[in-house]
Design an enzyme around this catalytic site. Structure first.
Site, mmCIF file in Angstrom:
data_model
loop_
_atom_site.group_PDB
_atom_site.id
_atom_site.type_symbol
_atom_site.label_atom_id
_atom_site.label_comp_id
_atom_site.label_asym_id
_atom_site.label_seq_id
_atom_site.Cartn_x
_atom_site.Cartn_y
_atom_site.Cartn_z
ATOM 1 C CG HIS A 83 -1.745 1.275 1.314
ATOM 2 N ND1 HIS A 83 -2.913 1.424 0.612
ATOM 3 C CD2 HIS A 83 -1.568 2.429 2.010
ATOM 4 C CE1 HIS A 83 -3.425 2.617 0.857
ATOM 5 N NE2 HIS A 83 -2.625 3.244 1.702
ATOM 6 C CG ASP A 162 -11.593 3.821 5.117
ATOM 7 O OD1 ASP A 162 -10.949 4.471 5.958
ATOM 8 O OD2 ASP A 162 -11.359 3.851 3.905
ATOM 9 N NE ARG A 169 -9.565 10.959 8.196
ATOM 10 C CZ ARG A 169 -8.696 10.096 7.672
ATOM 11 N NH1 ARG A 169 -9.086 8.871 7.350
ATOM 12 N NH2 ARG A 169 -7.450 10.448 7.468
ATOM 13 C CB SER A 184 -8.106 5.071 6.984
ATOM 14 O OG SER A 184 -8.516 4.967 5.642
ATOM 15 C CE LYS A 188 -8.453 2.277 3.043
ATOM 16 N NZ LYS A 188 -8.485 3.504 2.219
#
Length: 441
Positions: A83, A162, A169, A184, A188
C-alpha cells in the site's frame, strides 16, 4: 447506557476512550444511529486531542468489524499486500504486482481511485481498453489461484465505515491525522485478507505527511498496528517532493509502467519497485534477505517474465494485451503542448502536490456527476530536480483536451517548477525502512 454526546465530550477533554466507546461510535455511524454532525465532532476531537496506540488499534478493529473480511485462505502461499499512502506519478502497483507475482508470490491487490491530488490505480488500469476492475470475490480468488495476480476495486461491504468516515474527514479538515490515517489504511489492508503488508509511506510536498518526522510517526504507527494485529509489516519511507518517474496521468503512467517492465523505465521508479518488491519477497518467505529479493526481481524483469505476467493479468481481466507492444491503443489527448523554461539555471524544485493538482485540473481526477475521469490527459516531465535547463527549453509535455484547462495547468506549473542559479542538494529516494524492531518506544 452510552451516548455519542458523552463520548465526544470525553475525547474533547483529552480522555482515553475504551474499545467499547470507539466501537459504539463506529458501529452507530455505519448503522445510521449517529449523525454526520456528531461523527464530525468526534473526528475533530480525535484530530486535536489525538488517539493513543491502544485507541488507534481499537479504532482499526472497529473499522474492520464494520464489514466483512476477504478470506484468502484458499490461495496457496503467504499473501503479501502493498500500500502507498498516496503520491504523484506513483505507478508502482502496475509494476510491482506482475513483478512480484512472476517471482512466485501470490498478489491479491485491492486498489482505489484518485484521491485529492494523487492518482488512482483503478483509473490507470481502466486506460487499457476493456480492462475490468470489478471482480466478484470468486473471480478475484480464482484468478489469483490461476495466474498468481489480480488487481480489483474493493467491494462496498469491505470496511464500509472507512468510506463513510473519510467522506467526513475530507470536508472537515481532519484528513492529516496520523491515527485516523493509520486506522484507515490498516483496516482496509487487514480486511483485504493479507498475511503480511509492505507500506510505502510518502514524505514531501506531494505527500499527506509533508515532513520526514511526521512520515516516520505514521510509518511507525502503521507497523505497530500490523504487528499487534498479527501481520508482519514493513514500512518504507520514500520521497514525494517531486513526482515519481516522468509520467503523471492515467494512460501516460500505464505506458511508463510497460516501459519499466521492459527494463526501460525511469531509474527512480524502478529502484522504488525493487525496494518494495524485495521486502514483499522476504515477508512471503521466498528469500531470506532483501538483497536476494532484489536479485530475483531483476531476473524476472530481464528475462521478460514480469512483462509476460502483466500480459496475463490484462488478458484475465478482459483488457487488450496488445497494449504491451502497441501503446498507441491507449487513450490519447487531442492537444500536446510543451511548457518551457522561463530562464536558464537548475531546477530547484518541482512541487509534487501542485503538479498533481495541474493534472487533476486537466481532468484526470475523481469522477463526478458533471464529468468523467479523462484517462488521456496528464504531464510527461523532460527534466527532474537538479537538472540543468536553458531558457526556452521544454521542461514538461502537457497532454490536454480542453484549451481552458490547458491554460490553468500552465499557470499551476509556473508556481510548481522553480529554477535557480544554484544546483540543489539531491534528496534521497529512500529515507528509512521501518520494521517492528525499529519502532520508537
Amino acid at each position: 447506557m452510552m451516548r455519542a454526546y458523552d463520548i465526544i465530550a470525553r475525547k474533547r477533554d483529552g480522555l482515553r476512550l475504551s474499545a467499547e466507546e470507539i466501537d459504539f461510535m463506529v458501529r452507530g455511524f455505519v448503522e445510521g444511529l449517529i449523525s454526520d454532525y456528531q461523527m464530525s465532532a468526534f473526528l475533530m476531537a480525535a484530530y486535536i486531542k489525538g488517539l493513543n496506540e491502544e485507541e488507534t488499534i481499537n479504532l482499526t478493529r472497529s473499522m474492520i468489524a464494520s464489514g466483512r473480511c476477504v478470506d484468502l485462505s484458499s490461495v496457496k502461499g503467504i499473501k503479501v499486500d502493498k500500500h502507498s499512502t498516496g503520491g504523484v506519478g506513483d505507478t508502482t502497483t502496475l509494476i510491482l504486482a506482475p513483478l512480484v507475482a512472476a517471482a512466485g508470490v501470490p498478489v491479491a491487490k485491492m486498489s482505489g481511485r484518485a484521491l485529492g491530488h494523487t492518482g488512482g490505480t483503478l483509473d490507470k488500469l481502466e486506460s487499457i481498453p476493456g480492462f475490468n476492475v470489478n471482480l466478484s470475490k470468486e473471480q478475484f480468488i480464482g484468478q489469483v489461484n490461476r495466474i498468481g495476480v489480480a488487481i480489483a476495486g474493493a467491494t462496498a461491504d469491505i470496511v464500509p465505515a472507512d468510506k463513510k468516515i473519510y467522506a467526513l474527514r475530507d470536508v472537515t479538515a481532519t484528513v492529516s491525522s496520523i491515527p485516523l490515517i493509520a486506522s484507515s489504511v490498516m483496516g482496509k489492508k487487514i480486511a483485504g485478507g493479507a498475511d503480511a503488508i509492505v507500506l510505502d509511506v510518502k514524505t514531501g510536498s506531494g505527500a499527506f505527511m509533508e515532513t520526514l518526522s511526521e512520515s516516520r510517526k505514521l510509518a511507525e504507527m502503521l507497523v505497530t498496528i500490523g504487528h499487534k494485529m498479527g501481520r508482519q509489516t514493513v514500512a518504507i519511507i520514500s520521497d514525494m517532493d517531486q513526482p515519481l518517474g516522468f509520467a503523471v496521468g492515467n494512460a501516460l503512467e500505464v505506458k511508463e509502467a510497460i516501459d519499466t517492465l521492459k527494463g526501460k523505465g525511469p531509474p527512480d521508479l524502478a529502484e522504488l519497485c525493487f525496494t518494495l518488491g524485495s521486502y514483499m519477497l522476504v515477508l512471503a518467505g521466498i528469500v531470506s534477505k532483501p538483497e536476494e529479493g532484489r536479485a530475483l526481481l531483476k531476473d524476472t524483469l530481464s528475462t521478460g517474465k514480469a512483462l509476460d505476467k502483466f500480459g496475463q493479468l490484462i488478458e484475465a481481466q478482459r483488457g487488450d494485451p496488445d497494449v504491451l507492444s502497441d501503446q498507441g491503443i491507449l487513450p490519447r489527448s487531442s492537444m500536446v503542448e510543451d511548457y518551457l523554461a522561463g530562464k536558464e539555471g537548475y531546477i530547484l524544485s518541482m512541487d509534487a502536490k501542485k503538479i498533481g493538482e495541474a493534472v487533476m485540473e486537466l481532468g484526470a481526477g475523481r469522477e463526478t456527476k458533471e464529468s468523467a475521469v479523462d484517462l488521456s490527459v496528464g504531464l510527461v516531465l523532460y527534466r527532474k530536480v537538479g537538472d540543468r535547463v536553458e531558457f526556452g527549453e521544454p521542461i514538461v509535455k502537457i497532454h490536454a483536451n480542453h484549451y481552458g484547462k490547458l491554460q490553468k495547468a500552465i499557470s499551476i506549473l509556473k508556481e510548481a517548477i522553480i529554477i535557480s542559479d544554484e544546483r540543489p542538494q539531491p534528496r534521497p529516494l529512500i529515507y528509512d525502512i521501518i520494521t517492528e524492531n525499529k519502532v520508537s518506544r
